[in-house]
Design an enzyme around this catalytic site. Structure first.
Site, PDB file in Angstrom:
ATOM      1  N   TYR A 154       0.852  -1.201   0.000  1.00  0.00           N
ATOM      2  CA  TYR A 154       0.000   0.000   0.000  1.00  0.00           C
ATOM      3  C   TYR A 154       0.886   1.249   0.000  1.00  0.00           C
ATOM      4  CZ  TYR A 154      -3.327   3.530   1.669  1.00  0.00           C
ATOM      5  OH  TYR A 154      -4.089   4.675   1.804  1.00  0.00           O
TER       6      TYR A 154
ATOM      7  N   LYS B 226       1.313   4.249  -2.922  1.00  0.00           N
ATOM      8  CA  LYS B 226       1.042   5.680  -2.729  1.00  0.00           C
ATOM      9  C   LYS B 226       2.267   6.519  -3.098  1.00  0.00           C
ATOM     10  CE  LYS B 226      -3.215   5.170  -1.592  1.00  0.00           C
ATOM     11  NZ  LYS B 226      -4.276   5.649  -2.505  1.00  0.00           N
TER      12      LYS B 226
HETATM   13  N1  LIG Z   1      -8.616   6.792   5.253  1.00  0.00           N
HETATM   14  C1  LIG Z   1      -7.362   7.233   5.319  1.00  0.00           C
HETATM   15  O1  LIG Z   1      -6.785   7.411   6.403  1.00  0.00           O
HETATM   16  C2  LIG Z   1      -6.617   7.552   4.052  1.00  0.00           C
HETATM   17  C3  LIG Z   1      -5.429   8.251   4.151  1.00  0.00           C
HETATM   18  C4  LIG Z   1      -4.721   8.563   3.022  1.00  0.00           C
HETATM   19  C5  LIG Z   1      -5.194   8.185   1.783  1.00  0.00           C
HETATM   20  N2  LIG Z   1      -6.364   7.506   1.684  1.00  0.00           N
HETATM   21  C6  LIG Z   1      -6.818   7.134   0.359  1.00  0.00           C
HETATM   22  O2  LIG Z   1      -8.080   7.723   0.116  1.00  0.00           O
HETATM   23  C7  LIG Z   1      -8.783   6.944  -0.838  1.00  0.00           C
HETATM   24  C8  LIG Z   1     -10.177   6.667  -0.306  1.00  0.00           C
HETATM   25  O3  LIG Z   1     -10.044   5.838   0.830  1.00  0.00           O
HETATM   26  P1  LIG Z   1     -11.076   5.790   2.043  1.00  0.00           P
HETATM   27  O4  LIG Z   1     -10.294   5.929   3.268  1.00  0.00           O
HETATM   28  O5  LIG Z   1     -12.220   6.680   1.774  1.00  0.00           O
HETATM   29  O6  LIG Z   1     -11.487   4.250   1.957  1.00  0.00           O
HETATM   30  P2  LIG Z   1     -12.864   3.537   1.644  1.00  0.00           P
HETATM   31  O7  LIG Z   1     -12.571   2.083   1.696  1.00  0.00           O
HETATM   32  O8  LIG Z   1     -13.935   4.073   2.496  1.00  0.00           O
HETATM   33  O9  LIG Z   1     -13.178   4.000   0.133  1.00  0.00           O
HETATM   34  C9  LIG Z   1     -12.542   3.438  -0.966  1.00  0.00           C
HETATM   35  C10 LIG Z   1     -13.562   3.309  -2.082  1.00  0.00           C
HETATM   36  O10 LIG Z   1     -12.875   2.732  -3.206  1.00  0.00           O
HETATM   37  C11 LIG Z   1     -13.736   1.773  -3.778  1.00  0.00           C
HETATM   38  N3  LIG Z   1     -12.972   0.755  -4.511  1.00  0.00           N
HETATM   39  C12 LIG Z   1     -12.101  -0.143  -4.007  1.00  0.00           C
HETATM   40  N4  LIG Z   1     -11.669  -0.952  -4.987  1.00  0.00           N
HETATM   41  C13 LIG Z   1     -12.272  -0.535  -6.138  1.00  0.00           C
HETATM   42  C14 LIG Z   1     -12.245  -0.986  -7.483  1.00  0.00           C
HETATM   43  N5  LIG Z   1     -11.499  -2.029  -7.855  1.00  0.00           N
HETATM   44  N6  LIG Z   1     -12.975  -0.332  -8.395  1.00  0.00           N
HETATM   45  C15 LIG Z   1     -13.741   0.732  -8.034  1.00  0.00           C
HETATM   46  N7  LIG Z   1     -13.836   1.185  -6.777  1.00  0.00           N
HETATM   47  C16 LIG Z   1     -13.105   0.551  -5.838  1.00  0.00           C
HETATM   48  C17 LIG Z   1     -14.450   1.145  -2.570  1.00  0.00           C
HETATM   49  O11 LIG Z   1     -15.615   0.447  -2.955  1.00  0.00           O
HETATM   50  C18 LIG Z   1     -14.720   2.365  -1.720  1.00  0.00           C
HETATM   51  O12 LIG Z   1     -15.964   2.964  -2.017  1.00  0.00           O
HETATM   52  C19 LIG Z   1      -7.948   5.681  -1.057  1.00  0.00           C
HETATM   53  O13 LIG Z   1      -7.187   5.830  -2.237  1.00  0.00           O
HETATM   54  C20 LIG Z   1      -7.044   5.651   0.155  1.00  0.00           C
HETATM   55  O14 LIG Z   1      -5.863   4.966  -0.083  1.00  0.00           O
HETATM   56  C21 LIG Z   1      -7.095   7.185   2.795  1.00  0.00           C
END
Ligand SMILES: NC(=O)c1ccc[n+]([C@@H]2O[C@H](COP(=O)([O-])OP(=O)(O)OC[C@H]3O[C@@H](n4cnc5c(N)ncnc54)[C@H](O)[C@@H]3O)[C@@H](O)[C@H]2O)c1
Length: 280
Positions: A178, A182
């Protein structure tokens, strides 16, 4: 030297540079969590926003967000079910969205997954699966969108959702692939920016590409981390200067900035929003 055209409404309309009225956007991973919050921010600014997500039905929070849309502000929130790894159909949906609107002005690539597994136990198959979603599909999303921005000569802005996990190893979380995915997005944004930011010709504006790198946000992804390792909640809180985790809506302003005229000279950059986590 020729002067660049200015937004005609600046000075005569409030926040004219942030106005997305009449513009079309795609947000992958927009069924819930961070993607949904960012999509809602674009809608509030008047944008027509299409959320693409693997979930057959968007989350209840998406439906609540759709009910909140104020038609008087001109925005719209739509949903399209699609696995971003099925790149042929992903491109088709992006093309259909652009054709339907005769433009595509911006994209946020937020679809992503995490897998917590020590490096030594990580299977090659699992690593490829994660990279297919977090890296290859992001490249595919950005490229398909760029083709449409060139086709409709509308320019555009692309925002990749990276993470502070692309800059540091998160204490307590063994997620090597992961974090590597990123870090790759932060670099990918620079390369895409180099290839696409220059106008192609007089009538085809350039495409800006930037990243947002959030710190820990309370979303379903992180709640799953806490279910597996409850001790992370306190550890991560203490790791930033504000002593708390973020809410998804705390990133809306940055996404609106990147996708609007307000950031018209910004490309190849990475906005880190992490409550000071990586600053000490
Ligand atoms: N939550 C955190 O602390 C955090 C921090 C930094 C970055 N991020 C990034 O933010 C983004 C959103 O994450 P989040 O925390 O809201 O997580 P989340 O799991 O709530 O949302 C991720 C979304 O991506 C969708 N998804 C996953 N695989 C998929 C696929 N193959 N095709 C289409 N959609 C798909 C899921 O269904 C979900 O709706 C991600 O890229 C994550 O890496 C999150």
């Amino acid at each position: 030297m020729a002067r660049l055209p200015k937004n005609e409404e600046v000075g005569s309309k409030q926040f004219a540079d942030f106005d997305l009225g009449g513009k079309t956007f795609i947000v992958t991973g927009g069924a819930r969590g961070l993607g949904l919050a960012l999509a809602e921010g674009l809608v509030e600014a008047g944008g027509r926003v299409y959320c693409i997500d693997i979930a057959e039905e968007p989350d209840e929070e998406w439906k609540v967000a759709q009910k909140r849309v104020n038609p008087a502000w001109g925005g719209r929130l739509e949903y399209r079910q699609q696995d971003v790894c099925d790149t042929e159909n992903l491109s088709r949906i992006i093309e259909e969205t652009a054709d339907e609107n005769q433009q595509l002005n911006g994209v946020i690539a937020a679809a992503g997954v995490n897998q917590v597994t020590p490096a030594i136990e990580y299977s090659a198959q699992d690593a490829s699966k994660l990279l297919a979603i977090n890296l290859t599909a992001v490249l595919e999303t950005a490229s398909s969108a760029a083709k449409m921005m060139i086709k409709y000569k509308c320019g555009g802005s692309i925002c990749l959702i990276a993470s502070m996990s692309g800059l540091v190893a998160n204490k307590g979380m063994k997620s090597p692939v992961y974090n590597a995915s990123k870090a790759a997005l932060i670099q990918l944004a620079k390369n895409l920016a180099m290839e696409w930011s220059l106008p192609k010709d007089e009538s085809t504006p350039g495409i800006r590409v930037n990243c947002i790198s959030p710190g820990h946000i309370i979303t379903p992804m992180v709640e799953e981390n806490f279910r597996q390792q409850p001790e992370l909640k306190d550890l991560w809180r203490k790791e930033n200067m504000m002593g708390r985790l973020a809410r998804p809506d705390e990133f809306k302003g940055a996404a609106l900035f990147l996708l609007s005229n307000a950031s018209s000279f910004m490309t190849g950059s990475n906005i880190v929003i992490d409550g000071g986590h990586t600053a000490w």
